[in-house]
Design a protein around this motif. Sequence first.
Motif, PDB file in Angstrom:
ATOM      1  N   VAL A 178       0.843  -1.200   0.000  1.00 34.35           N
ATOM      2  CA  VAL A 178       0.000   0.000   0.000  1.00 34.35           C
ATOM      3  C   VAL A 178       0.876   1.247   0.000  1.00 34.35           C
ATOM      4  O   VAL A 178       1.831   1.337   0.770  1.00 34.35           O
ATOM      5  CB  VAL A 178      -0.901   0.053   1.258  1.00 34.35           C
ATOM      6  CG1 VAL A 178      -1.832   1.271   1.203  1.00 34.35           C
ATOM      7  CG2 VAL A 178      -1.696  -1.225   1.425  1.00 34.35           C
ATOM      8  N   LEU A 237       0.298   5.679  -0.192  1.00 39.32           N
ATOM      9  CA  LEU A 237      -0.703   6.745  -0.215  1.00 39.32           C
ATOM     10  C   LEU A 237      -0.039   8.071   0.113  1.00 39.32           C
ATOM     11  O   LEU A 237       1.037   8.111   0.718  1.00 39.32           O
ATOM     12  CB  LEU A 237      -1.837   6.437   0.768  1.00 39.32           C
ATOM     13  CG  LEU A 237      -1.507   6.342   2.256  1.00 39.32           C
ATOM     14  CD1 LEU A 237      -1.737   7.675   2.953  1.00 39.32           C
ATOM     15  CD2 LEU A 237      -2.387   5.286   2.910  1.00 39.32           C
ATOM     16  N   LEU A 267      -4.624   6.551  -2.820  1.00 39.17           N
ATOM     17  CA  LEU A 267      -4.051   5.346  -2.222  1.00 39.17           C
ATOM     18  C   LEU A 267      -4.039   4.261  -3.284  1.00 39.17           C
ATOM     19  O   LEU A 267      -5.025   4.077  -4.003  1.00 39.17           O
ATOM     20  CB  LEU A 267      -4.914   4.925  -1.027  1.00 39.17           C
ATOM     21  CG  LEU A 267      -4.658   3.581  -0.335  1.00 39.17           C
ATOM     22  CD1 LEU A 267      -5.135   3.649   1.118  1.00 39.17           C
ATOM     23  CD2 LEU A 267      -5.350   2.414  -1.038  1.00 39.17           C
ATOM     24  N   LEU A 327      -3.081   0.066  -3.922  1.00 37.12           N
ATOM     25  CA  LEU A 327      -2.946  -1.167  -3.146  1.00 37.12           C
ATOM     26  C   LEU A 327      -2.857  -2.356  -4.096  1.00 37.12           C
ATOM     27  O   LEU A 327      -3.595  -2.431  -5.087  1.00 37.12           O
ATOM     28  CB  LEU A 327      -4.173  -1.278  -2.236  1.00 37.12           C
ATOM     29  CG  LEU A 327      -4.373  -2.481  -1.327  1.00 37.12           C
ATOM     30  CD1 LEU A 327      -5.249  -2.081  -0.141  1.00 37.12           C
ATOM     31  CD2 LEU A 327      -5.014  -3.654  -2.067  1.00 37.12           C
ATOM     32  N   ILE A 350      -0.184   4.570   8.114  1.00 39.04           N
ATOM     33  CA  ILE A 350      -1.596   4.937   8.278  1.00 39.04           C
ATOM     34  C   ILE A 350      -2.455   3.665   8.358  1.00 39.04           C
ATOM     35  O   ILE A 350      -2.229   2.719   7.610  1.00 39.04           O
ATOM     36  CB  ILE A 350      -2.059   5.778   7.057  1.00 39.04           C
ATOM     37  CG1 ILE A 350      -1.083   6.917   6.773  1.00 39.04           C
ATOM     38  CG2 ILE A 350      -3.485   6.266   7.234  1.00 39.04           C
ATOM     39  CD1 ILE A 350      -1.012   7.980   7.807  1.00 39.04           C
ATOM     40  N   ARG A 351      -3.448   3.652   9.258  1.00 51.02           N
ATOM     41  CA  ARG A 351      -4.396   2.514   9.329  1.00 51.02           C
ATOM     42  C   ARG A 351      -5.298   2.581   8.097  1.00 51.02           C
ATOM     43  O   ARG A 351      -6.411   3.066   8.135  1.00 51.02           O
ATOM     44  CB  ARG A 351      -5.250   2.599  10.601  1.00 51.02           C
ATOM     45  CG  ARG A 351      -4.526   2.571  11.929  1.00 51.02           C
ATOM     46  CD  ARG A 351      -3.989   1.193  12.272  1.00 51.02           C
ATOM     47  NE  ARG A 351      -2.617   1.046  11.775  1.00 51.02           N
ATOM     48  CZ  ARG A 351      -1.984  -0.118  11.633  1.00 51.02           C
ATOM     49  NH1 ARG A 351      -2.576  -1.245  11.904  1.00 51.02           N
ATOM     50  NH2 ARG A 351      -0.749  -0.159  11.198  1.00 51.02           N
ATOM     51  N   TYR A 352      -4.799   2.087   6.987  1.00 46.48           N
ATOM     52  CA  TYR A 352      -5.460   2.344   5.705  1.00 46.48           C
ATOM     53  C   TYR A 352      -6.830   1.677   5.579  1.00 46.48           C
ATOM     54  O   TYR A 352      -7.698   2.145   4.863  1.00 46.48           O
ATOM     55  CB  TYR A 352      -4.553   1.913   4.552  1.00 46.48           C
ATOM     56  CG  TYR A 352      -4.442   0.426   4.379  1.00 46.48           C
ATOM     57  CD1 TYR A 352      -5.314  -0.255   3.534  1.00 46.48           C
ATOM     58  CD2 TYR A 352      -3.489  -0.312   5.080  1.00 46.48           C
ATOM     59  CE1 TYR A 352      -5.219  -1.626   3.382  1.00 46.48           C
ATOM     60  CE2 TYR A 352      -3.398  -1.672   4.933  1.00 46.48           C
ATOM     61  CZ  TYR A 352      -4.262  -2.333   4.087  1.00 46.48           C
ATOM     62  OH  TYR A 352      -4.185  -3.686   3.945  1.00 46.48           O
ATOM     63  N   ARG A 353      -7.027   0.556   6.295  1.00 49.35           N
ATOM     64  CA  ARG A 353      -8.303  -0.155   6.149  1.00 49.35           C
ATOM     65  C   ARG A 353      -9.494   0.724   6.536  1.00 49.35           C
ATOM     66  O   ARG A 353     -10.581   0.587   5.978  1.00 49.35           O
ATOM     67  CB  ARG A 353      -8.316  -1.424   7.012  1.00 49.35           C
ATOM     68  CG  ARG A 353      -7.521  -2.557   6.394  1.00 49.35           C
ATOM     69  CD  ARG A 353      -7.313  -3.710   7.370  1.00 49.35           C
ATOM     70  NE  ARG A 353      -6.143  -4.477   6.987  1.00 49.35           N
ATOM     71  CZ  ARG A 353      -6.164  -5.454   6.091  1.00 49.35           C
ATOM     72  NH1 ARG A 353      -7.284  -5.790   5.513  1.00 49.35           N
ATOM     73  NH2 ARG A 353      -5.058  -6.105   5.786  1.00 49.35           N
TER      74      ARG A 353
END
Lengths: 366, 366
Positions: A168, A170, A175, A177, A240-243
């Motif tokens: 990932v 961003l 972003l 993935l 970053i907590r991308y989810r």
Amino acid sequence: MRLTVDIKTLNAGILTVIKSLSSKPVIAVLEGIYLHARKDGLFLRCSDMTLQIDCLIDADVDEEGQVVLPGRLFADIVRRLPGEAASMRLEGRTMSIHAGKVRTQLQCMDPKDFPDMELLGENITFSMPQLELKEMIRQTIFAAASDDTKPILAGALFELKDNMLTTVALDGFRLALRRYATGAVLQDNEAVVPSKALLEIARTLFESDEAVKVSFSKAHMLVDLGHTRMISRLLEGEFIRYRNILPSEHKTRVRVNREALLNSIERAILLAREGVNNLVRFSVEEDTLKLYANSALGKLDEEVQIHLNGDPIEIAFNARYFSDVMRTLTDEEVYLDINTNISPCVVTPVQGNAFYYLVLPVRIFA
Amino acid sequence: MRLTVDIKTLNAGILTVIKSLSSKPVIAVLEGIYLHARKDGLFLRCSDMTLQIDCLIDADVDEEGQVVLPGRLFADIVRRLPGEAASMRLEGRTMSIHAGKVRTQLQCMDPKDFPDMELLGENITFSMPQLELKEMIRQTIFAAASDDTKPILAGALFELKDNMLTTVALDGFRLALRRYATGAVLQDNEAVVPSKALLEIARTLFESDEAVKVSFSKAHMLVDLGHTRMISRLLEGEFIRYRNILPSEHKTRVRVNREALLNSIERAILLAREGVNNLVRFSVEEDTLKLYANSALGKLDEEVQIHLNGDPIEIAFNARYFSDVMRTLTDEEVYLDINTNISPCVVTPVQGNAFYYLVLPVRIFA
């Protein structure tokens, strides 16, 4: 140190390692190529303290030894040597290189000062096709941050979770993935690799199904091709907590030919680039996506044929963020999933679920 | 102004004239491409006040008219237009360009402000093969001065004398000269053409035996290819009396393979560039030219096989001045004619007398 080496082989080895030669080195020795004449051949190494590249090439070694040669100069000379073989001999701090009627002597640096990155502690290791890793890198790092405001975003996350590798990148506006099922039983792990190092790693990987070994330690990533090994330092800090930012629904789904949309956006950019934000407006209607761009110099509008599923919508983007992703993909058709014109748009290929891209719109609608 | 034009044809025309588009224009209108829709087609023009390029392309003109379009933007848009034909229509100050489903509108500038260079007074005109003129330019302008200390040296002299055209460029350290017998009865004349303009003229000329018409007026040079015309302003002032500096004798004549010498010098440069003056030393001996170069990083010596006629000698040069001329030539063998190690060395091809190069040595011998 005394050896004979095929000039083409030496040149290829130098071109491999020199990708990580420092242009502005922290310590002088990093302007050099580290050479180690060993029983099994000639070992070459460059490092810019972020990425280290090692390469072992065939050579007839008569006497072992280590040395650091001025990198660019050594590379430029070897590239222009005549004939097939070169002999190299180290005496004191002077390296003599002979090939045909050419005799060169280079002043060397102390090999003891040359740093070595090694993977310490317990490692996680798995294999994957070279092409797969090359594509994972290429299709994500373009979205990494190019400035230093948030250093962790200048890298790409390599996440291992439930034996799935997810990469990932961003930058706060978009972003990218990519997923790959490792097919191995692996410990969950997270590592953030500098995108600058990943770029060189991707360049070195071949478009081949042959396997490459990937390892992660707490501080490093190793990409091992056998005779060539690339080790990157990891970025410190949490990604970053991308989810949490991936939208879970959409009201509008557009199916569109990727190349047609790319061509339209690249024309729109010509006008958008003169204004602010590279702004291009999308007007999604029944069967048609209309694009608008304008600036003080003029304006452009055009139509792309689409399949619409859901509500018509008007939404605006930084055209560059759209052309970047359209260029990085090779798929024939993509989906654009849109919710509102102030929430993220998701781009995915119609086929498969390996790739996912999210881009924020520019708010121009009330 | 209203017309239809083939997009490929328009694109080719734009690429021809845009070579003289101003990047930093003195007047704003020079950032544009001047268009004149005429009965005989669409006429395009760019000018940077030194070089003006005109090009006439086929177009279906329904209504004549003139306009100036933003140059880069117009070029970029046309390059990316879809389909085969584009229609263009001027309304007020707005040019509409349609192709397929793409509609662009560009804001235009006033065509009355666009300058026109024309050859005034009596002209001298002759024809020569395109390739010949292209080569005359290429093989001389590399020796023109790149700084502005003596403005006249930033151009090349085109001298007509006894029906022979001689092109000469020099920068105080070296001189390059090409001759061409015009085969016409012409008035003697001298014109100094800016090397920047000559570079673009040479790029536009084809490697073809087809004729190009060359004209000189007091203030301009015209290179006329029929549908494409290039007009360069001449530099004011008198060129160096170059005939006085050509040596009349030599004590040493070296015959050498051009490519072998070029390869040796390009290796020597790698070390020479680290030092002062790009210094490379030549030691001319029986059958052998030895080259030496050194710097703080190391040194290089090598041998090139030669045929010597006359005295052995040691002499030193700026390596760059030698590699430049060796690269510009295509001959298999060249002569180096040397007198003393503090007087000019003359380089000429073994075959023919069309080309002549003179280079000053660097004085390092007592």
